[in-house]
Design a protein around this motif. Structure first.
Motif, PDB file in Angstrom:
ATOM      1  N   LEU A 172       0.843  -1.196   0.000  1.00 23.30           N
ATOM      2  CA  LEU A 172       0.000   0.000   0.000  1.00 23.30           C
ATOM      3  C   LEU A 172       0.879   1.247   0.000  1.00 23.30           C
ATOM      4  O   LEU A 172       1.690   1.457   0.909  1.00 23.30           O
ATOM      5  N   ALA A 173       0.736   2.084  -1.013  1.00 26.44           N
ATOM      6  CA  ALA A 173       1.518   3.316  -1.119  1.00 26.44           C
ATOM      7  C   ALA A 173       0.698   4.477  -0.566  1.00 26.44           C
ATOM      8  O   ALA A 173      -0.318   4.870  -1.144  1.00 26.44           O
ATOM      9  N   VAL A 174       1.141   5.030   0.563  1.00 24.56           N
ATOM     10  CA  VAL A 174       0.406   6.103   1.228  1.00 24.56           C
ATOM     11  C   VAL A 174       1.389   7.199   1.625  1.00 24.56           C
ATOM     12  O   VAL A 174       2.283   6.976   2.435  1.00 24.56           O
ATOM     13  N   ARG A 175       1.215   8.380   1.039  1.00 26.82           N
ATOM     14  CA  ARG A 175       2.071   9.517   1.394  1.00 26.82           C
ATOM     15  C   ARG A 175       1.378  10.477   2.351  1.00 26.82           C
ATOM     16  O   ARG A 175       2.027  11.247   3.044  1.00 26.82           O
ATOM     17  N   SER A 176       0.044  10.439   2.366  1.00 26.94           N
ATOM     18  CA  SER A 176      -0.744  11.279   3.262  1.00 26.94           C
ATOM     19  C   SER A 176      -2.097  10.607   3.471  1.00 26.94           C
ATOM     20  O   SER A 176      -2.451   9.651   2.762  1.00 26.94           O
ATOM     21  N   LEU A 177      -2.863  11.107   4.422  1.00 29.80           N
ATOM     22  CA  LEU A 177      -4.182  10.536   4.670  1.00 29.80           C
ATOM     23  C   LEU A 177      -5.088  10.666   3.447  1.00 29.80           C
ATOM     24  O   LEU A 177      -5.998   9.853   3.258  1.00 29.80           O
ATOM     25  N   GLN A 178      -4.836  11.668   2.615  1.00 31.09           N
ATOM     26  CA  GLN A 178      -5.676  11.834   1.421  1.00 31.09           C
ATOM     27  C   GLN A 178      -5.551  10.640   0.474  1.00 31.09           C
ATOM     28  O   GLN A 178      -6.466  10.353  -0.307  1.00 31.09           O
ATOM     29  N   ASP A 179      -4.447   9.920   0.551  1.00 33.84           N
ATOM     30  CA  ASP A 179      -4.268   8.734  -0.290  1.00 33.84           C
ATOM     31  C   ASP A 179      -5.155   7.579   0.153  1.00 33.84           C
ATOM     32  O   ASP A 179      -5.241   6.564  -0.548  1.00 33.84           O
ATOM     33  N   MET A 180      -5.822   7.710   1.311  1.00 37.03           N
ATOM     34  CA  MET A 180      -6.719   6.666   1.794  1.00 37.03           C
ATOM     35  C   MET A 180      -8.132   6.826   1.262  1.00 37.03           C
ATOM     36  O   MET A 180      -9.018   6.056   1.620  1.00 37.03           O
TER      37      MET A 180
END
Length: 250
Positions: free
Chosen positions: A127-135
């Motif tokens: 899972l590539a997540v740089r910020s909560l917005q990526d969720m």
């Protein structure tokens, strides 16, 4: 006819509601506080029927430093504790993450120890997540009223609530949710308790780095809060603090 005195009414109400009765009649205001904690290893937990953990041992050291005899510590479910701290007078809650969202609702003594709030996922998902917005569009599980959950809700995302951390981890492991919002202490302890291999999971996003504190209800006298803080500041400078950190954390 049974007559209930005015002084007995608060105690009776506590007994009927199943809440801890507030201490009455002591000359030291530290003895009129009600101390609440939850099962949250390694900071506070029940062992052999008694409260234990880093924050418990440190609190006992604070009492000793202040010349206060040991007080009762009540272990309760976290949502009930959190509501009590905001609504009832003379409450001390520990251990609580001191976050921006909670800052104005309590008075604080600490830090006890540093911690981190994170999103955890199965390593196999990549899972590539740089910020909560990526969720966005993904499912996140958490527990009610904990700091990590507040971070996710504050970003505008819904949550799947679990009754216990073990249940939340099972939701993640089974693929029913994409990520789990927890603090690192609780996550590591839950993985160990359930028996899942630790390397099956990874922290895909550190949402914040926040320390854990003793949180006092907002009505608490500032002088009493400052007295606790002075005691903590003194203890942190002594070997006992590092010994406690090494024993419970390292």
């Amino acid at each position: 006819m049974i007559v209930i005195s005015r002084m007995a009414m608060p105690l009776l109400a506590c007994l009927l509601l199943g809440l801890p009765a507030f201490a009455q009649g002591s000359g030291d205001p530290a003895e009129r506080l009600t101390y609440l904690t939850e099962e949250f290893r390694p900071l506070n937990y029940t062992e052999n029927g008694k409260p234990a953990g880093l924050a418990v041992a440190l609190l006992k050291a604070l009492w000793q430093e202040m010349g206060v005899p040991e007080q009762p510590i009540h272990v309760m479910p976290w949502p009930r504790i959190y509501r009590s701290g905001q609504l009832d007078p003379n409450i001390v809650i520990f251990s609580m993450y001191r976050t921006e969202e909670r800052e104005k609702f309590f008075k604080w003594v600490g830090p006890i120890v540093g911690g981190r709030l994170a999103l955890f996922a199965l390593r196999s998902r990549h899972l590539a997540v740089r910020s909560l917005q990526d969720m966005s569009g993904r499912r996140v599980a958490s527990l009610r009223d904990i700091a990590a959950a507040t971070k996710v809700l504050g970003a505008g995302f819904p949550l799947t609530y679990a009754s216990r951390a073990e249940h939340a981890l099972q939701l993640l492991e089974s693929g029913r949710v994409d990520a789990l919002a927890l603090d690192e202490f609780r996550f590591r302890q839950t993985v160990a308790a359930v028996g899942f291999p630790p390397d099956a999971f990874e922290a895909v996003l550190i949402m914040s780095e926040d320390s854990l504190y003793y949180a006092f209800s907002p009505d608490t006298d500032d002088a009493l809060v400052a007295r606790f803080q002075r005691a903590l500041d003194a203890i942190v400078q002594r070997p006992i603090y590092r010994n406690l950190i090494n024993f419970y954390i390292n």
